[in-house]
Design a protein around this motif. Sequence first.
Motif, short mmCIF file in Angstrom:
data_model
loop_
_atom_site.label_atom_id
_atom_site.label_comp_id
_atom_site.label_asym_id
_atom_site.label_seq_id
_atom_site.Cartn_x
_atom_site.Cartn_y
_atom_site.Cartn_z
N GLY A 50 -13.87 7.97 1.09
CA GLY A 50 -14.14 6.56 0.88
C GLY A 50 -14.96 6.32 -0.38
N ARG A 51 -15.99 7.14 -0.56
CA ARG A 51 -16.84 7.01 -1.75
C ARG A 51 -16.04 7.26 -3.03
N THR A 52 -15.06 8.13 -2.95
CA THR A 52 -14.25 8.47 -4.12
C THR A 52 -13.25 7.37 -4.45
N LEU A 53 -12.61 6.78 -3.45
CA LEU A 53 -11.48 5.90 -3.68
C LEU A 53 -11.80 4.42 -3.61
N ARG A 54 -12.87 4.03 -2.92
CA ARG A 54 -13.18 2.61 -2.81
C ARG A 54 -13.35 1.94 -4.18
N PRO A 55 -14.03 2.56 -5.14
CA PRO A 55 -14.15 1.92 -6.46
C PRO A 55 -12.81 1.66 -7.14
N LEU A 56 -11.82 2.51 -6.88
CA LEU A 56 -10.51 2.34 -7.52
C LEU A 56 -9.81 1.08 -7.01
N VAL A 57 -9.85 0.87 -5.69
CA VAL A 57 -9.12 -0.27 -5.13
C VAL A 57 -9.90 -1.57 -5.27
N ARG A 80 -0.90 8.01 -10.43
CA ARG A 80 0.39 8.18 -9.75
C ARG A 80 0.74 7.02 -8.82
N VAL A 81 -0.27 6.23 -8.41
CA VAL A 81 -0.01 5.17 -7.43
C VAL A 81 -0.47 3.80 -7.92
N LEU A 82 -1.76 3.63 -8.12
CA LEU A 82 -2.28 2.31 -8.42
C LEU A 82 -1.80 1.77 -9.76
N ASP A 83 -1.70 2.64 -10.75
CA ASP A 83 -1.22 2.20 -12.06
C ASP A 83 0.25 1.81 -12.04
N ASP A 131 -13.18 13.85 -8.31
CA ASP A 131 -12.72 13.25 -9.56
C ASP A 131 -11.24 13.53 -9.80
N GLU A 132 -10.76 14.68 -9.36
CA GLU A 132 -9.34 15.01 -9.51
C GLU A 132 -8.48 14.11 -8.62
N VAL A 133 -8.90 13.94 -7.38
CA VAL A 133 -8.14 13.09 -6.46
C VAL A 133 -8.13 11.64 -6.96
N ALA A 134 -9.27 11.17 -7.42
CA ALA A 134 -9.34 9.80 -7.93
C ALA A 134 -8.38 9.58 -9.09
N GLU A 135 -8.34 10.53 -10.01
CA GLU A 135 -7.44 10.41 -11.16
C GLU A 135 -5.98 10.43 -10.72
N SER A 164 0.85 -1.19 0.00
CA SER A 164 0.00 0.00 0.00
C SER A 164 0.89 1.23 0.00
N TYR A 165 0.26 2.37 -0.22
CA TYR A 165 0.97 3.64 -0.27
C TYR A 165 0.30 4.62 0.68
N LEU A 166 1.10 5.36 1.45
CA LEU A 166 0.58 6.35 2.37
C LEU A 166 0.43 7.68 1.65
N ALA A 167 -0.82 8.14 1.50
CA ALA A 167 -1.12 9.34 0.73
C ALA A 167 -1.67 10.43 1.64
N PHE A 168 -1.20 11.65 1.43
CA PHE A 168 -1.73 12.83 2.11
C PHE A 168 -2.77 13.45 1.17
N VAL A 169 -4.02 13.40 1.58
CA VAL A 169 -5.12 13.77 0.67
C VAL A 169 -5.83 15.03 1.17
N PHE A 170 -6.02 15.95 0.24
CA PHE A 170 -6.82 17.16 0.47
C PHE A 170 -7.99 17.08 -0.50
N ILE A 171 -9.16 16.77 0.03
CA ILE A 171 -10.32 16.55 -0.83
C ILE A 171 -11.50 17.34 -0.32
N ASP A 172 -12.26 17.89 -1.26
CA ASP A 172 -13.49 18.61 -0.93
C ASP A 172 -14.34 18.61 -2.20
N GLU A 173 -15.64 18.71 -2.01
CA GLU A 173 -16.50 18.82 -3.20
C GLU A 173 -16.10 20.00 -4.06
N SER A 174 -15.56 21.03 -3.42
CA SER A 174 -14.99 22.17 -4.14
C SER A 174 -13.49 21.98 -4.28
N GLY A 175 -13.03 21.80 -5.52
CA GLY A 175 -11.59 21.66 -5.74
C GLY A 175 -10.82 22.88 -5.28
#
Length: 327
Positions: free
Chosen positions: A318-325, A291-294, A282-286, A232-243
Amino acid sequence: MTIRLGYQMPNFKYSTPVTELFPTVIAQIREAESAGFDTAFAVDHFYQTSTLGEPDRPMLESYTSLGALATATERIQLSVLCTGNTFRNPALLAKTVTTLDVASGGRAVLGIGAGWFELEHKQYGYEFGTFTDRFERLGEALQIITPMLRGERPTFDGKWYQVESAINEPRIRDDLPILLGGAGEKKTFALAARFADHLNINWGASELPRKLEALEARCAEVGRDRSTLETSYLAFVFIDESGDRARKLQHDFLLRVGVDLSEVSDTERAAATDRMFCGAPDEVAEQIKTRVLDKGIDGIILNLIANGHEPGIVELAGRTLRPLVDA
């Protein structure tokens, strides 16, 4: 054990009185559990680390916190990213994490590393030693902890630690998982290849291809199939509905630790944000995907250092990233 999406709490500086601090922690972890995170992580520090703030910021003791969270949750795994090996006798640590496993109904994961933050060692009276010392100690500790978690009674006479027929009862299971955290391509990865079920890499995302090549080599050296060691990778995430708000949170956070994104060069910006993922969902998911999963990493452990305590933000992540993993 599977860790595809983990939630780490490294920050306890909330705009609440101390009496409301732990209820805020519980709310985050319950939100993480509901949002599909599979593991919750405390941090094993006595002081806030220099990368996140001043040392006198609030910091909770890790295993006491996890014991309390075991009674406030039902499904989510509980761990420390990462237990500082220098802070505890290894037999005591085996007993501690096994007790957490019993208290949580089989949900504990031992996350462990060599230890690195010298200030808290010095001021709390723990021997820090050299880089080599700390990894020698970790290697010895794992030779005691691993058999104790498996129901064996090890005797070990090392340079740093000694035990004699160490008993570890009661246990729910003989396969309590071991996670190693770090980024050292020689020492950490070699220990992971020998002892770990899971390796968490906490380094710049731009270095991941080289890190995974090194891990492949360390596994080959001990005859281990690399695919049997989850990553796994430790990510520092800044997420909001407003980019835009997410980017402001990132900017303000970095400003507090001495980096002004409005004034640095492109090279300095890239270095300062190499472990960060920022924007609207959507930006964080991409960013996480490309940068990590691929690159070949199996899962993400994230923290939300700026706004994870705000209701709904953990659920959004969780809603944003669960589908990716899960893909």
